[in-house]
Design a protein around this motif. Sequence first.
Motif, PDB file in Angstrom:
ATOM      1  N   GLY A 109       0.798  -1.224   0.000  1.00 40.56           N
ATOM      2  CA  GLY A 109       0.000   0.000   0.000  1.00 40.56           C
ATOM      3  C   GLY A 109       0.827   1.269   0.000  1.00 40.56           C
ATOM      4  N   GLU A 110       2.088   1.172   0.409  1.00 41.93           N
ATOM      5  CA  GLU A 110       2.936   2.350   0.537  1.00 41.93           C
ATOM      6  C   GLU A 110       3.882   2.572  -0.639  1.00 41.93           C
ATOM      7  N   MET A 111       4.388   1.496  -1.230  1.00 48.86           N
ATOM      8  CA  MET A 111       5.421   1.633  -2.249  1.00 48.86           C
ATOM      9  C   MET A 111       5.000   2.466  -3.458  1.00 48.86           C
ATOM     10  N   PRO A 112       3.776   2.339  -3.977  1.00 50.83           N
ATOM     11  CA  PRO A 112       3.396   3.214  -5.095  1.00 50.83           C
ATOM     12  C   PRO A 112       3.506   4.700  -4.734  1.00 50.83           C
ATOM     13  N   GLY A 113       3.197   5.051  -3.515  1.00 48.43           N
ATOM     14  CA  GLY A 113       3.347   6.438  -3.059  1.00 48.43           C
ATOM     15  C   GLY A 113       4.806   6.857  -3.002  1.00 48.43           C
ATOM     16  N   TRP A 114       5.679   5.936  -2.596  1.00 50.07           N
ATOM     17  CA  TRP A 114       7.114   6.243  -2.576  1.00 50.07           C
ATOM     18  C   TRP A 114       7.608   6.522  -3.987  1.00 50.07           C
ATOM     19  N   VAL A 115       7.140   5.711  -4.940  1.00 54.46           N
ATOM     20  CA  VAL A 115       7.537   5.885  -6.337  1.00 54.46           C
ATOM     21  C   VAL A 115       6.995   7.210  -6.863  1.00 54.46           C
ATOM     22  N   GLU A 116       5.731   7.487  -6.598  1.00 53.06           N
ATOM     23  CA  GLU A 116       5.117   8.739  -7.036  1.00 53.06           C
ATOM     24  C   GLU A 116       5.870   9.946  -6.476  1.00 53.06           C
ATOM     25  N   ASN A 117       6.216   9.906  -5.202  1.00 53.80           N
ATOM     26  CA  ASN A 117       6.946  11.021  -4.581  1.00 53.80           C
ATOM     27  C   ASN A 117       8.343  11.188  -5.169  1.00 53.80           C
ATOM     28  N   ALA A 118       9.041  10.082  -5.380  1.00 55.96           N
ATOM     29  CA  ALA A 118      10.409  10.153  -5.909  1.00 55.96           C
ATOM     30  C   ALA A 118      10.412  10.739  -7.318  1.00 55.96           C
ATOM     31  N   VAL A 119       9.553  10.240  -8.193  1.00 59.46           N
ATOM     32  CA  VAL A 119       9.509  10.719  -9.574  1.00 59.46           C
ATOM     33  C   VAL A 119       8.877  12.111  -9.637  1.00 59.46           C
ATOM     34  N   GLY A 120       7.886  12.364  -8.811  1.00 60.24           N
ATOM     35  CA  GLY A 120       7.222  13.664  -8.785  1.00 60.24           C
ATOM     36  C   GLY A 120       8.124  14.799  -8.348  1.00 60.24           C
ATOM     37  N   ALA A 121       9.215  14.496  -7.667  1.00 62.79           N
ATOM     38  CA  ALA A 121      10.146  15.529  -7.203  1.00 62.79           C
ATOM     39  C   ALA A 121      11.085  16.021  -8.303  1.00 62.79           C
ATOM     40  N   ILE A 122      11.050  15.377  -9.455  1.00 60.97           N
ATOM     41  CA  ILE A 122      11.918  15.774 -10.567  1.00 60.97           C
ATOM     42  C   ILE A 122      11.385  17.074 -11.165  1.00 60.97           C
ATOM     43  N   PRO A 123      12.231  18.100 -11.307  1.00 65.04           N
ATOM     44  CA  PRO A 123      11.780  19.360 -11.908  1.00 65.04           C
ATOM     45  C   PRO A 123      11.234  19.146 -13.320  1.00 65.04           C
ATOM     46  N   GLY A 124      10.091  19.745 -13.584  1.00 67.39           N
ATOM     47  CA  GLY A 124       9.497  19.683 -14.913  1.00 67.39           C
ATOM     48  C   GLY A 124       8.532  18.540 -15.128  1.00 67.39           C
ATOM     49  N   VAL A 125       8.453  17.621 -14.178  1.00 68.34           N
ATOM     50  CA  VAL A 125       7.536  16.488 -14.311  1.00 68.34           C
ATOM     51  C   VAL A 125       6.132  16.953 -13.948  1.00 68.34           C
ATOM     52  N   GLY A 126       5.157  16.494 -14.727  1.00 66.39           N
ATOM     53  CA  GLY A 126       3.757  16.786 -14.435  1.00 66.39           C
ATOM     54  C   GLY A 126       3.214  15.787 -13.433  1.00 66.39           C
TER      55      GLY A 126
END
Length: 136
Positions: free
Chosen positions: A91-108
């Motif tokens: 239940g947590e890992m998808p959120g970790w992935v979303e947060n990690a990739v979402g922190a990249i500048p320019g990503v929607g």
Amino acid sequence: MSEDVAMTGIVDQAADAAEDSALPLAAPSSIPAAELEQLTADIIAALKTVYDPEIPADIYELGLIYKIDVDDDRNIAIDMTLTAPGCPVAGEMPGWVENAVGAIPGVGRVDVTMTFDPPWSQDRMSDEARVALDWY
């Protein structure tokens, strides 16, 4: 990295797909090639910061990432799996992935979809992960 991670929407993936028939040909992108190449590298680097807490290897090298799609608006869609459906952090890992990739500048927007088809196996692990885990 597992050789059968599908990266779509990535312009220079088409050349890789020609070399490895397991990868689909990429759709043309309106994102400039150099920018798309950098974004791809940044996404992979971000994924390598997420670790399975039970296995001392990152989720990218473990082969848990099945597909990464970058659309023309720089929204990212990721299909991933877990080493086992009963993983305690399912239940947590998808959120970790979303947060990690979402922190990249320019990503929607970042959407992470969990799938168990096909089921993960040790065959998906990179040589780097096999060495780190001493799993040959």
